[in-house]
Design a protein around this motif. Structure first.
Motif, PDB file in Angstrom:
ATOM      1  N   ARG A 154       0.854  -1.183   0.000  1.00 44.71           N
ATOM      2  CA  ARG A 154       0.000   0.000   0.000  1.00 44.71           C
ATOM      3  C   ARG A 154       0.889   1.233   0.000  1.00 44.71           C
ATOM      4  O   ARG A 154       2.067   1.167   0.382  1.00 44.71           O
ATOM      5  N   PRO A 155       0.366   2.376  -0.460  1.00 47.99           N
ATOM      6  CA  PRO A 155       1.215   3.569  -0.559  1.00 47.99           C
ATOM      7  C   PRO A 155       1.611   4.118   0.800  1.00 47.99           C
ATOM      8  O   PRO A 155       0.800   4.165   1.717  1.00 47.99           O
ATOM      9  N   ASN A 156       2.871   4.523   0.891  1.00 51.81           N
ATOM     10  CA  ASN A 156       3.342   5.234   2.073  1.00 51.81           C
ATOM     11  C   ASN A 156       2.720   6.626   2.076  1.00 51.81           C
ATOM     12  O   ASN A 156       2.498   7.217   1.025  1.00 51.81           O
ATOM     13  N   SER A 157       2.385   7.145   3.243  1.00 49.90           N
ATOM     14  CA  SER A 157       1.698   8.432   3.299  1.00 49.90           C
ATOM     15  C   SER A 157       2.325   9.332   4.349  1.00 49.90           C
ATOM     16  O   SER A 157       2.969   8.872   5.293  1.00 49.90           O
ATOM     17  N   VAL A 158       2.125  10.629   4.163  1.00 50.46           N
ATOM     18  CA  VAL A 158       2.565  11.653   5.111  1.00 50.46           C
ATOM     19  C   VAL A 158       1.360  12.522   5.439  1.00 50.46           C
ATOM     20  O   VAL A 158       0.666  12.994   4.530  1.00 50.46           O
ATOM     21  N   GLN A 159       1.096  12.737   6.710  1.00 50.77           N
ATOM     22  CA  GLN A 159      -0.057  13.546   7.109  1.00 50.77           C
ATOM     23  C   GLN A 159       0.296  15.026   7.102  1.00 50.77           C
ATOM     24  O   GLN A 159       1.295  15.451   7.686  1.00 50.77           O
ATOM     25  N   VAL A 160      -0.526  15.795   6.426  1.00 54.38           N
ATOM     26  CA  VAL A 160      -0.410  17.256   6.395  1.00 54.38           C
ATOM     27  C   VAL A 160      -1.786  17.814   6.737  1.00 54.38           C
ATOM     28  O   VAL A 160      -2.721  17.714   5.939  1.00 54.38           O
ATOM     29  N   ASP A 162      -5.323  17.743   7.813  1.00 53.45           N
ATOM     30  CA  ASP A 162      -6.286  16.647   7.866  1.00 53.45           C
ATOM     31  C   ASP A 162      -6.231  15.771   6.633  1.00 53.45           C
ATOM     32  O   ASP A 162      -7.125  14.963   6.386  1.00 53.45           O
ATOM     33  N   ARG A 163      -5.179  15.886   5.836  1.00 51.05           N
ATOM     34  CA  ARG A 163      -5.023  15.071   4.633  1.00 51.05           C
ATOM     35  C   ARG A 163      -3.807  14.167   4.748  1.00 51.05           C
ATOM     36  O   ARG A 163      -2.864  14.448   5.492  1.00 51.05           O
ATOM     37  N   PHE A 164      -3.849  13.091   3.964  1.00 54.28           N
ATOM     38  CA  PHE A 164      -2.735  12.159   3.900  1.00 54.28           C
ATOM     39  C   PHE A 164      -2.228  12.125   2.468  1.00 54.28           C
ATOM     40  O   PHE A 164      -2.964  11.741   1.548  1.00 54.28           O
ATOM     41  N   LEU A 165      -0.993  12.548   2.270  1.00 55.26           N
ATOM     42  CA  LEU A 165      -0.399  12.583   0.944  1.00 55.26           C
ATOM     43  C   LEU A 165       0.280  11.254   0.648  1.00 55.26           C
ATOM     44  O   LEU A 165       0.970  10.688   1.508  1.00 55.26           O
ATOM     45  N   HIS A 166       0.105  10.754  -0.567  1.00 54.60           N
ATOM     46  CA  HIS A 166       0.723   9.489  -0.946  1.00 54.60           C
ATOM     47  C   HIS A 166       1.060   9.505  -2.426  1.00 54.60           C
ATOM     48  O   HIS A 166       0.606  10.370  -3.188  1.00 54.60           O
ATOM     49  N   ILE A 167       1.866   8.539  -2.840  1.00 52.66           N
ATOM     50  CA  ILE A 167       2.298   8.428  -4.230  1.00 52.66           C
ATOM     51  C   ILE A 167       1.418   7.401  -4.941  1.00 52.66           C
ATOM     52  O   ILE A 167       1.205   6.297  -4.448  1.00 52.66           O
ATOM     53  N   ALA A 168       0.895   7.775  -6.106  1.00 48.75           N
ATOM     54  CA  ALA A 168       0.113   6.868  -6.951  1.00 48.75           C
ATOM     55  C   ALA A 168       0.828   6.704  -8.280  1.00 48.75           C
ATOM     56  O   ALA A 168       1.529   7.619  -8.741  1.00 48.75           O
ATOM     57  N   TYR A 169       0.643   5.527  -8.892  1.00 45.22           N
ATOM     58  CA  TYR A 169       1.346   5.209 -10.129  1.00 45.22           C
ATOM     59  C   TYR A 169       0.359   4.930 -11.259  1.00 45.22           C
ATOM     60  O   TYR A 169      -0.668   4.265 -11.070  1.00 45.22           O
ATOM     61  N   ASP A 170       0.682   5.426 -12.435  1.00 51.38           N
ATOM     62  CA  ASP A 170       0.003   5.096 -13.682  1.00 51.38           C
ATOM     63  C   ASP A 170      -1.519   5.130 -13.574  1.00 51.38           C
ATOM     64  O   ASP A 170      -2.109   6.167 -13.330  1.00 51.38           O
ATOM     65  N   ASP A 171      -2.167   3.970 -13.718  1.00 51.67           N
ATOM     66  CA  ASP A 171      -3.624   3.932 -13.800  1.00 51.67           C
ATOM     67  C   ASP A 171      -4.310   4.301 -12.478  1.00 51.67           C
ATOM     68  O   ASP A 171      -5.519   4.524 -12.459  1.00 51.67           O
ATOM     69  N   ASP A 172      -3.558   4.348 -11.387  1.00 55.88           N
ATOM     70  CA  ASP A 172      -4.141   4.750 -10.099  1.00 55.88           C
ATOM     71  C   ASP A 172      -4.152   6.265  -9.906  1.00 55.88           C
ATOM     72  O   ASP A 172      -4.643   6.755  -8.885  1.00 55.88           O
ATOM     73  N   PRO A 251      -4.325   5.516   3.915  1.00 57.05           N
ATOM     74  CA  PRO A 251      -4.711   4.385   3.062  1.00 57.05           C
ATOM     75  C   PRO A 251      -5.015   3.137   3.882  1.00 57.05           C
ATOM     76  O   PRO A 251      -4.291   2.794   4.825  1.00 57.05           O
ATOM     77  N   ALA A 252      -6.111   2.474   3.536  1.00 60.64           N
ATOM     78  CA  ALA A 252      -6.572   1.334   4.330  1.00 60.64           C
ATOM     79  C   ALA A 252      -5.665   0.128   4.121  1.00 60.64           C
ATOM     80  O   ALA A 252      -5.040  -0.046   3.077  1.00 60.64           O
TER      81      ALA A 252
END
Length: 604
Positions: A154-160, A162-172, A251-252
């Motif tokens: 699952r994507p690694n995330s950083v909280q900023v 009330d949001r969680f930023l993460h990296i998505a690839y291609d079709d995601d 991310p769940a």
């Protein structure tokens, strides 16, 4: 570079320099970060120039001096000219030693910037109050989420905010992404990745998205998806694309709720009981359930059967009296058998419960590491219970993921931390293949090898693949070339470097920048930082164009001084100059953040 003898200060007097105390991998990466990206003079204080990463540090171009002292004493600090230094980082040793050294450095130079590595983050937060200009960071806490999330795919995330930023690839990648962070991605050749590519301006990407979301339907997969995601040019080079996106929650974890519940129940049962007690309890429970079913079948009344069974368990039921001449009684022979079984099982539960209490409270069962039981399934095996391994286990356990620790050194301090969580652990210095077998590798979902040795971690990966060719493998590797070969050779594998993930945060902290977290794009690192426009910081008067035109940096959000709680994501006004008290959240490469710091330092 000058290499000094034991206890000898640098040959030439030096000032306005930065000091790195330590000879480990993090010290190596941090020194490299400072000399290559920030272009500042660096002096490294190592405990032994012949061990660990000290020989590699001596080979770094740009390091002003390497000084050897067995411990960070006042004499050692004077040897590296701490009184004239701008900053010092303590990235080796234990928490107590680093605290003592940091306070000593502050005594020699009250204005020096201090960054110290602390495993105990709560203690680190308290120590920051004692430092006039310092911060405490945990390298393992910075890197552990990347390892845990990679194991869970699952994507690694950083909280900023009330949001969680993460990296998505291609079709995601979604149309509401914040920015493109990488293109030319080829897992077989990680050198092709280009972080934060040149952007054409906001309008170009919106035009492409409008075309894709027109009458022809949604975004298509493959090249069309990459085109819609904002790669430069109508015919992008072969390779994938990565974008930075935000979610309202972390991310769940993709584990069914019933599997988590099953693991929790089994884990609790294993914690409070031994194998023999579990056998007795399970046998008695099965017998009670069978007898209950028989009584229900004979009487046909569930409520009455349940009532009678509870009385039998408590030993308070009235016995079945003989009836007619055949001696069958009111319930018959089978009812009597069922009642006897339930009664005797109820008698068994009392001493078993007493035995459990005695074992837990009197025998100190909590102090004994537990081996995984036969019911362990769909778990993550963490090899190496050092600082990073302990953090990875803690994070996985906190997410409700079954996890088993594996450690060859019975004196490793991580064992006690894992034990406190009630996590099964295999402690053995025998063959690694046998340790993995005891950790029930065949039934695991992933193996995370995070020992301090690259060769050991690779051995764990190969042994795991020999048993389970399809198992997910996450490796801790320091050497980038080594990691590239691993990516090119093994499938379903992820590689991370603890020092590579943590060093940018330590370097930025030395420069007075707050890094909120790091995101992994394969072996590369993207920093998420928040910069505040304070008097004398150099940020006042700059706008989005000024910040982004240097390259390697994107402005994600702006917080205005008049309403600091509100994040303005994708702030539309690119020409508004920052005012005192305003803050900007940026995504930056290591070099991009370093260039910004150099520019701001020069301006101020």
């Amino acid at each position: 570079m000058t290499s000094e003898g034991w206890g000898t200060p640098p040959v030439e007097p030096i000032s306005q320099h930065y000091i790195v105390c330590g000879g480990n991998a993090l010290a190596h990466r941090l020194a490299l970060e400072l000399v290559e990206l920030y272009d500042v003079p660096v002096v490294v204080l190592v405990p032994d120039r012949t061990r660990d990463h000290a020989p590699r540090i001596e080979q770094l171009e740009g390091v002003a001096a390497v000084v050897e002292y067995s411990s960070v004493t006042d004499e050692a600090l004077r040897a590296v000219r701490v009184e004239t230094a701008r900053g010092i980082a303590f990235v080796d040793g234990d928490d107590q030693g680093n605290i003592h050294a940091a306070l000593s450095a502050q005594g020699h130079n009250p204005g020096i910037r201090i960054v110290l590595r602390m495993f105990n983050q709560r203690l680190g937060s308290n120590i920051e109050r004692l430092l006039r200009n310092g911060t405490a960071l945990s390298g393992s806490a910075t890197a552990a989420p990347a390892f845990a999330d990679a194991a869970l795919s699952r994507p690694n995330s950083v909280q900023v905010g009330d949001r969680f930023l993460h990296i998505a690839y291609d079709d995601d990648i979604h149309s509401d992404r914040l920015c493109i962070v990488a293109d030319r991605i080829d897992p077989q050749d990680l050198g092709r990745i280009r972080l934060l590519p040149e952007q054409e301006g906001d309008s170009a990407s919106y035009v492409r998205l409008a075309r894709e979301f027109g009458d022809d339907g949604p975004i298509r997969s493959g090249a069309a998806a990459r085109l819609a995601a904002g790669t430069v040019g109508p015919d992008p080079e072969p390779g994938g694309t990565a974008a930075l996106q935000s979610l309202p929650s972390e991310p769940a974890v993709r584990i069914a709720w019933w599997r988590r519940l099953r693991w929790r129940l089994l884990d609790t049962l294993r914690f409070f009981t031994s194998a023999r007690l579990r056998l007795v309890l399970i046998t008695a429970l099965v017998a009670v359930l069978l007898a209950f079913g028989l009584l229900w079948h004979l009487n046909g009344n569930f409520a009455w059967t349940f009532y009678t069974s509870l009385l039998d368990l408590a030993g308070a039921a009235q016995p079945d009296q003989p009836g007619g001449g055949d001696g069958s009684g009111t319930g018959g022979t089978w009812q009597r058998v069922a009642q006897v079984v339930i009664t005797f099982c109820g008698i068994t539960f009392a001493p078993v419960a007493t035995a459990i209490m005695v074992e837990v409270l009197a025998s100190g069962r909590r102090g004994q590491p537990r081996n995984p039981g036969v019911g362990t399934r769909d778990h993550v095996v963490v090899v190496g219970l050092g600082n990073v391994g302990t953090r990875v286990v803690s994070r996985l356990h906190g997410l409700g993921v079954p996890v088993v620790g594996l450690e060859s050194d019975p004196q490793a301090r991580g064992i006690s931390a894992v034990r406190a969580l009630g996590v099964p652990v295999v402690v053995d210095d025998g063959p690694l293949a046998e340790q993995l077998r005891r950790a029930r590798l065949k039934h695991s979902r992933a193996v995370v090898a995070v020992s301090g040795d690259d060769a050991t971690n690779l051995e764990a990966a190969l042994e795991a693949r020999a048993v389970r060719p399809d198992v997910r493998v996450v490796l801790r590797l320091f050497d980038d070339s080594f990691a590239s070969h691993v990516y090119a050779t093994l499938d379903n594998v992820a590689s991370r470097s603890t020092s590579y993930l943590a060093a940018p945060a330590f370097a930025a902290a030395l420069m007075g920048r707050e890094v909120l977290g790091t995101l992994s794009v394969f072996r590369h690192v993207l920093l998420v930082a928040e910069l505040t426009a304070e008097l004398g910081s150099g940020l006042i008067g700059l706008n989005r164009h000024d910040l982004e035109d240097q390259g390697g940096l994107r402005v994600l959000a702006v917080r205005l001084a008049r309403n600091p709680q509100l994040y303005h994501w994708r702030y539309a006004d690119r020409t508004r100059a920052l005012e005192p008290g305003d803050s900007v959240v940026v995504a930056a490469t290591r070099s991009g953040l370093a260039r910004l710091n150099t520019t701001l330092t020069a301006d101020s």
